[in-house]
Write an enzyme that holds these catalytic residues in place. Structure first.
Site, PDB file in Angstrom:
ATOM      1  N   ARG A  64       0.789  -1.224   0.000  1.00 13.02           N
ATOM      2  CA  ARG A  64       0.000   0.000   0.000  1.00 13.02           C
ATOM      3  C   ARG A  64       0.827   1.283   0.000  1.00 13.02           C
ATOM      4  O   ARG A  64       0.433   2.297  -0.561  1.00 13.02           O
ATOM      5  CB  ARG A  64      -0.930  -0.010   1.213  1.00 13.02           C
ATOM      6  CG  ARG A  64      -2.127   0.883   1.018  1.00 13.02           C
ATOM      7  CD  ARG A  64      -3.199   0.631   2.008  1.00 13.02           C
ATOM      8  NE  ARG A  64      -2.637   0.257   3.299  1.00 13.02           N
ATOM      9  CZ  ARG A  64      -3.364  -0.240   4.289  1.00 13.02           C
ATOM     10  NH1 ARG A  64      -4.627  -0.444   4.117  1.00 13.02           N
ATOM     11  NH2 ARG A  64      -2.810  -0.536   5.442  1.00 13.02           N
ATOM     12  N   LYS A 173       1.341 -19.587   6.086  1.00 14.27           N
ATOM     13  CA  LYS A 173       0.522 -19.949   7.230  1.00 14.27           C
ATOM     14  C   LYS A 173       0.164 -18.693   8.033  1.00 14.27           C
ATOM     15  O   LYS A 173       0.856 -17.701   7.891  1.00 14.27           O
ATOM     16  CB  LYS A 173       1.237 -20.994   8.090  1.00 14.27           C
ATOM     17  CG  LYS A 173       2.360 -20.422   8.967  1.00 14.27           C
ATOM     18  CD  LYS A 173       2.917 -21.478   9.856  1.00 14.27           C
ATOM     19  CE  LYS A 173       2.533 -21.264  11.285  1.00 14.27           C
ATOM     20  NZ  LYS A 173       3.386 -20.309  12.022  1.00 14.27           N
ATOM     21  N   ASP A 202       4.768 -24.622   4.519  1.00 13.86           N
ATOM     22  CA  ASP A 202       5.174 -24.868   5.900  1.00 13.86           C
ATOM     23  C   ASP A 202       6.687 -24.823   5.813  1.00 13.86           C
ATOM     24  O   ASP A 202       7.308 -25.729   5.240  1.00 13.86           O
ATOM     25  CB  ASP A 202       4.709 -26.239   6.387  1.00 13.86           C
ATOM     26  CG  ASP A 202       5.089 -26.458   7.843  1.00 13.86           C
ATOM     27  OD1 ASP A 202       6.234 -26.125   8.213  1.00 13.86           O
ATOM     28  OD2 ASP A 202       4.258 -26.952   8.614  1.00 13.86           O
ATOM     29  N   HIS A 203       7.289 -23.778   6.348  1.00 14.02           N
ATOM     30  CA  HIS A 203       8.711 -23.575   6.046  1.00 14.02           C
ATOM     31  C   HIS A 203       9.585 -24.700   6.615  1.00 14.02           C
ATOM     32  O   HIS A 203      10.718 -24.878   6.197  1.00 14.02           O
ATOM     33  CB  HIS A 203       9.197 -22.189   6.465  1.00 14.02           C
ATOM     34  CG  HIS A 203       9.475 -22.042   7.923  1.00 14.02           C
ATOM     35  ND1 HIS A 203       8.500 -21.762   8.841  1.00 14.02           N
ATOM     36  CD2 HIS A 203      10.626 -22.133   8.638  1.00 14.02           C
ATOM     37  CE1 HIS A 203       9.036 -21.694  10.041  1.00 14.02           C
ATOM     38  NE2 HIS A 203      10.334 -21.908   9.956  1.00 14.02           N
ATOM     39  N   LYS A 207      13.454 -27.095   5.170  1.00  9.72           N
ATOM     40  CA  LYS A 207      14.723 -27.290   5.885  1.00  9.72           C
ATOM     41  C   LYS A 207      15.391 -28.573   5.395  1.00  9.72           C
ATOM     42  O   LYS A 207      14.735 -29.608   5.244  1.00  9.72           O
ATOM     43  CB  LYS A 207      14.462 -27.389   7.403  1.00  9.72           C
ATOM     44  CG  LYS A 207      13.966 -26.078   8.019  1.00  9.72           C
ATOM     45  CD  LYS A 207      13.802 -26.201   9.513  1.00  9.72           C
ATOM     46  CE  LYS A 207      13.054 -25.034  10.129  1.00  9.72           C
ATOM     47  NZ  LYS A 207      13.850 -23.858  10.439  1.00  9.72           N
ATOM     48  N   GLU A 241      12.104 -23.231  21.671  1.00  6.89           N
ATOM     49  CA  GLU A 241      12.572 -21.911  21.240  1.00  6.89           C
ATOM     50  C   GLU A 241      12.975 -21.092  22.454  1.00  6.89           C
ATOM     51  O   GLU A 241      12.274 -21.055  23.462  1.00  6.89           O
ATOM     52  CB  GLU A 241      11.458 -21.178  20.499  1.00  6.89           C
ATOM     53  CG  GLU A 241      11.089 -21.831  19.195  1.00  6.89           C
ATOM     54  CD  GLU A 241      10.141 -20.962  18.399  1.00  6.89           C
ATOM     55  OE1 GLU A 241      10.635 -20.185  17.565  1.00  6.89           O
ATOM     56  OE2 GLU A 241       8.936 -21.031  18.629  1.00  6.89           O
ATOM     57  N   ASP A 260       0.152 -22.199  16.293  1.00  6.04           N
ATOM     58  CA  ASP A 260       1.349 -21.603  15.712  1.00  6.04           C
ATOM     59  C   ASP A 260       2.373 -22.671  15.305  1.00  6.04           C
ATOM     60  O   ASP A 260       3.056 -22.527  14.295  1.00  6.04           O
ATOM     61  CB  ASP A 260       1.987 -20.638  16.735  1.00  6.04           C
ATOM     62  CG  ASP A 260       3.142 -19.856  16.152  1.00  6.04           C
ATOM     63  OD1 ASP A 260       2.998 -19.363  15.018  1.00  6.04           O
ATOM     64  OD2 ASP A 260       4.190 -19.746  16.819  1.00  6.04           O
ATOM     65  N   HIS A 265       4.150 -27.314  11.915  1.00  4.65           N
ATOM     66  CA  HIS A 265       5.523 -27.823  11.912  1.00  4.65           C
ATOM     67  C   HIS A 265       5.658 -29.180  12.605  1.00  4.65           C
ATOM     68  O   HIS A 265       6.284 -30.098  12.081  1.00  4.65           O
ATOM     69  CB  HIS A 265       6.469 -26.819  12.578  1.00  4.65           C
ATOM     70  CG  HIS A 265       6.345 -25.415  12.039  1.00  4.65           C
ATOM     71  ND1 HIS A 265       6.098 -25.149  10.719  1.00  4.65           N
ATOM     72  CD2 HIS A 265       6.442 -24.206  12.653  1.00  4.65           C
ATOM     73  CE1 HIS A 265       6.047 -23.834  10.536  1.00  4.65           C
ATOM     74  NE2 HIS A 265       6.244 -23.237  11.698  1.00  4.65           N
ATOM     75  N   LYS A 365       7.899 -21.579  23.973  1.00  2.24           N
ATOM     76  CA  LYS A 365       8.706 -20.352  23.876  1.00  2.24           C
ATOM     77  C   LYS A 365       9.383 -20.103  25.214  1.00  2.24           C
ATOM     78  O   LYS A 365       8.888 -20.533  26.261  1.00  2.24           O
ATOM     79  CB  LYS A 365       7.795 -19.161  23.594  1.00  2.24           C
ATOM     80  CG  LYS A 365       6.962 -19.282  22.334  1.00  2.24           C
ATOM     81  CD  LYS A 365       7.637 -18.619  21.167  1.00  2.24           C
ATOM     82  CE  LYS A 365       6.738 -18.588  19.948  1.00  2.24           C
ATOM     83  NZ  LYS A 365       7.492 -18.620  18.690  1.00  2.24           N
TER      84      LYS A 365
HETATM   85  C1  BG6 Z   1       6.871 -19.903  12.777  1.00  2.00           C
HETATM   86  C2  BG6 Z   1       6.135 -19.507  14.023  1.00  2.00           C
HETATM   87  O1  BG6 Z   1       6.024 -20.592  11.902  1.00  2.00           O
HETATM   88  O2  BG6 Z   1       7.963 -20.749  13.126  1.00  2.00           O
HETATM   89  C3  BG6 Z   1       7.063 -18.820  15.001  1.00  2.00           C
HETATM   90  O3  BG6 Z   1       5.069 -18.637  13.679  1.00  2.00           O
HETATM   91  C4  BG6 Z   1       8.276 -19.678  15.273  1.00  2.00           C
HETATM   92  O4  BG6 Z   1       6.397 -18.540  16.221  1.00  2.00           O
HETATM   93  C5  BG6 Z   1       8.910 -20.125  13.960  1.00  2.00           C
HETATM   94  O5  BG6 Z   1       9.187 -18.929  16.021  1.00  2.00           O
HETATM   95  C6  BG6 Z   1      10.009 -21.139  14.217  1.00  2.00           C
HETATM   96  O6  BG6 Z   1      10.692 -21.365  13.025  1.00  2.00           O
HETATM   97  P1  BG6 Z   1      12.238 -21.788  13.035  1.00  2.00           P
HETATM   98  O7  BG6 Z   1      12.554 -22.004  11.598  1.00  2.00           O
HETATM   99  O8  BG6 Z   1      12.969 -20.651  13.651  1.00  2.00           O
HETATM  100  O9  BG6 Z   1      12.308 -23.030  13.858  1.00  2.00           O
END
Ligand code: BG6
Length: 519
Positions: A64, A173, A202-203, A207, A241, A260, A265, A365
C-alpha cells in the site's frame, strides 16, 4: 582398482526428473512486511547469485505504501545486508539482481490496483514474464481469498494447470484457525485456482534436515527395519525456542503454541517420521502417505485431552542472565490471558507399524535452548546379563535427528568403559552436517521458492493434509475451552516447561530427553 578407491563415496544424482524453473514473475503481496525483507528477498537474491533462477525473471513487490522502484530496491538492499545468510552483500551482484525488482503501489481491495499490476506486467518484454506468474500471499489470512479473486477478475490468474503458461498461488501460514475456517478458505481459493496451483507453505519442509528424514529412512536398509513397534519404545519430537513472543503478542494471543507450531511444523515432522514408504517420489505419492499417517492418529476425546495433552504459559524468568517478562506482561497480551506458550502431548498412531507406540510432541517459547529434534527411543534390552546386573538402569538405545541448529544425526549405544573394572555407559556416534558437508545450508525459503517456481508441490501442504491436521488439534482446543490455567501449567522462562509435562511422561515411566547444546 586402487585400494583407496574401494571405499569411494558414491553420490547419486537424483535430479534428472526434476522440473525446470521457468522464466516467470513473482508477485509478492504484502511486500512491506517482515517476511519479504527477512526471508523472501534474501532467498531470491541468493538463488539469483547461485544461478538457480531462470532467465529472465522479475519480482514485483505489491503493497500500500507509496514507493518508487528505486526506493523499494534500496530498502530491500538494506534488509539484505541485515538478514542475508552470507552477510557481505556483493554490490555488483545485488545491482544485477535489483534490476529485476519492481514495486507496484496499491490497496489489496482496490480493483484499480490490479489493473496497475497488469499494466506493469504488460511492459515486460518476454511473454513468459507476463504470463508465468507466481503470486506470493505474504498477507493476513483474511485477505487470501479476496486477493486471489481480484487477481482472477483482473485476468492475471486463470484456472489452469496444464497450459503452456502457468499461474500459481503460494499461501503462507496460518491456513485458517480451525477446521471449518480451513475448509472455507480452501473452498474460496479453489473457486479461482485449481488445487494444483495452490502451494501452501510450511517452512519446516524447506529445511534440509526435515527433507533428509525421507532420505535417511528410505535410502538406508539398516534403520527402516527397526522403524516400527517391534523395536521402538516411543518417539519424542521437540521444537524448543529460546525466544519469547516478543512483538508478536497480538497474533500469538489468537494462535497459541497449538495453532502456531503443532498444527503445522510438529505434525509435519511427525508425518515424515511415521509415514509408510511412498510408491514413488512424485509429489502426490509422498503427500498421500503423509496424509495417511496423519489420518491414523487416534482422535482425542475430551477425556484424552485432559490425560494426554499439557499446555503451559511462561512467567518471568532468567535466560542468559537476563530477565524475560512473563507472557501476561508482553505487549498486546491480556493480563489474564490463558493462551498457551507451551504445548506437549502424547499421540498414538493406530496402524500396523505404530500401534501402541507413544509419540510425544512438545514445543514452547522461552525455553533454555532453541533446538528441534526427533528422538527415536528404542526398547530396552531384556532384563538379563548387563541390564539385570545394573538393576534395569541400562540406557536404552536412541537415535536422534537433530533438525536445527548443529544439524546432525546421533546414535547412542552402550559400551564398556575402558579399564579393569566392568562398567557400561552410553557412547555416541555422531554425523554433523558441518563436518561432513561444510557450513553451507541454504535457507528453507530458497528451496521452497525454487520448487514453487518449478511447480513441484512435494514440499507443500495439500488440501486434505491441512484439513486433517486441523482435525487433530481442534479437539485439543475444544478440550481446553475457556478453562483457566492452573498452577501446574505455568513455567518459568528459562526452564523446560511446566511440571505437568513431566507428569505426562512419568505416568508410564518415560522422561523427556532435552536437546543438548551440541558443540
Ligand atoms: C513460525 C512460528 O512458523 O515458526 C514462530 O510462527 C516460530 O512462532 C517459527 O518462532 C520457528 O521457526 P524456526 O525455523 O525458527 O524453527
Amino acid at each position: 582398482m586402487q585400494e583407496d578407491q574401494l571405499d569411494q563415496l558414491l553420490t547419486c544424482r537424483l535430479d534428472s526428473g526434476r522440473k525446470a524453473v521457468e522464466p516467470c514473475t513473482i508477485v509478492i503481496f504484502g511486500a512491506s512486511g517482515d517476511l519479504t525483507a527477512r526471508k523472501l528477498i534474501p532467498a531470491l537474491y541468493h538463488l539469483s547469485v547461485e544461478k538457480q533462477m531462470a532467465t529472465p525473471f522479475r519480482v514485483i513487490g505489491f503493497a500500500r505504501r507509496e514507493k518508487s522502484d528505486a526506493s523499494f530496491r534500496e530498502e530491500m538492499k538494506q534488509a539484505l545486508q541485515q538478514f542475508s545468510r552470507t552477510k557481505v552483500v556483493d554490490a555488483v551482484k545485488w545491482d544485477t539482481f535489483a534490476e529485476n525488482l519492481h514495486y507496484c503501489q496499491g490497496d489489496l481491495t482496490d480493483a484499480a490496483a490490479y489493473k496497475k499490476l497488469s499494466d506493469l506486467l504488460a511492459t515486460f518484454p518476454d511473454e513468459r514474464l507476463r504470463r508465468n506468474l507466481l503470486f506470493y500471499l505474504s498477507i493476513g489470512p483474511s485477505q487470501f481469498a479476496p486477493v486471489v479473486e481480484q487477481c482472477h477478475a483482473a485476468g492475471l490468474l486463470a484456472m489452469n494447470d496444464a497450459g503452456p503458461f502457468w499461474q500459481r498461488v503460494v499461501v503462507e501460514k496460518p491456513f485458517g484457525h480451525d477446521l471449518p475456517s480451513a475448509y472455507k478458505l480452501n473452498a474460496e481459493l479453489t473457486r479461482f485456482a485449481h488445487e494444483k496451483q495452490i502451494f501452501r507453505i510450511d517452512h519446516y519442509l524447506g529445511k534440509e534436515t526435515v527433507q533428509n528424514i525421507l532420505m535417511f529412512r528410505f535410502s538406508n536398509s539398516i534403520f527402516e527395519r527397526l522403524w516400527n513397534r517391534e523395536s521402538v519404545d516411543h518417539v519424542q519430537i521437540t521444537v524448543s525456542e529460546k525466544l519469547g513472543v516478543g512483538g508478536r503478542g497480538g497474533y500469538y494471543e489468537e494462535a497459541g503454541a497449538l495453532r502456531d507450531m503443532v498444527q503445522n511444523h510438529l505434525l509435519q515432522v511427525l508425518a515424515l517420521v511415521a509415514m509408510e514408504p511412498p510408491v514413488s517420489l512424485q509429489a502426490e505419492s509422498v503427500r498421500d502417505e503423509k496424509v495417511k499417517a496423519l489420518k491414523a492418529i487416534r482422535p482425542l476425546s475430551v477425556e484424552d485431552v485432559a490425560r494426554q495433552v499439557v499446555r503451559g504459559q511462561y512467567f518471568a524468568g532468567m535466560i542468559d542472565d537476563q530477565l524475560r517478562p512473563g507472557y501476561r506482561q508482553e505487549t498486546k497480551v491480556a493480563t489474564s490471558s490463558n493462551t498457551e506458550t507451551y504445548a506437549a502431548m502424547k499421540l498414538f498412531i493406530d496402524n500396523w507399524r505404530w500401534s501402541g507406540v507413544p509419540f510425544y510432541l512438545r514445543t514452547g517459547k522461552n525455553l533454555p535452548l532453541s533446538a528441534s529434534e526427533v528422538r527415536i527411543q528404542f526398547r530396552p534390552t531384556p532384563n538379563v546379563l548387563f541390564a539385570a546386573k545394573s538393576g534395569g538402569k541400562l540406557d536404552p538405545n536412541a537415535l536422534t535427528l537433530r533438525l536445527q541448529p548443529n544439524e546432525g544425526i546421533s546414535i547412542r549405544f552402550n559400551g564398556k568403559v575402558p579399564g579393569t573394572s566392568t562398567q557400561v555407559r552410553p557412547v555416541r556416534m555422531h554425523f554433523g552436517y558441518d563436518t561432513e558437508f561444510g557450513a553451507y545450508t541454504p535457507e528453507a525459503y530458497e528451496r521452497l521458492l525454487l520448487e514453487a517456481m518449478a511447480g513441484d508441490a512435494t514440499l507443500f501442504i495439500r488440501r486434505d493434509e491441512v484439513e486433517t491436521a486441523w482435525g487433530i488439534v481442534d479437539p485439543i482446543r475444544a478440550g481446553w475451552a475457556d478453562k483457566p490455567l492452573t498452577n501446574r501449567e505455568f513455567y518459568s522462562a528459562g526452564t523446560w516447561g511446566p511440571v505437568a509435562a513431566e507428569d505426562l511422561l512419568a505416568q508410564v515411566g518415560h522422561v523427556w530427553r532435552d536437546p543438548q547444546p551440541l558443540k
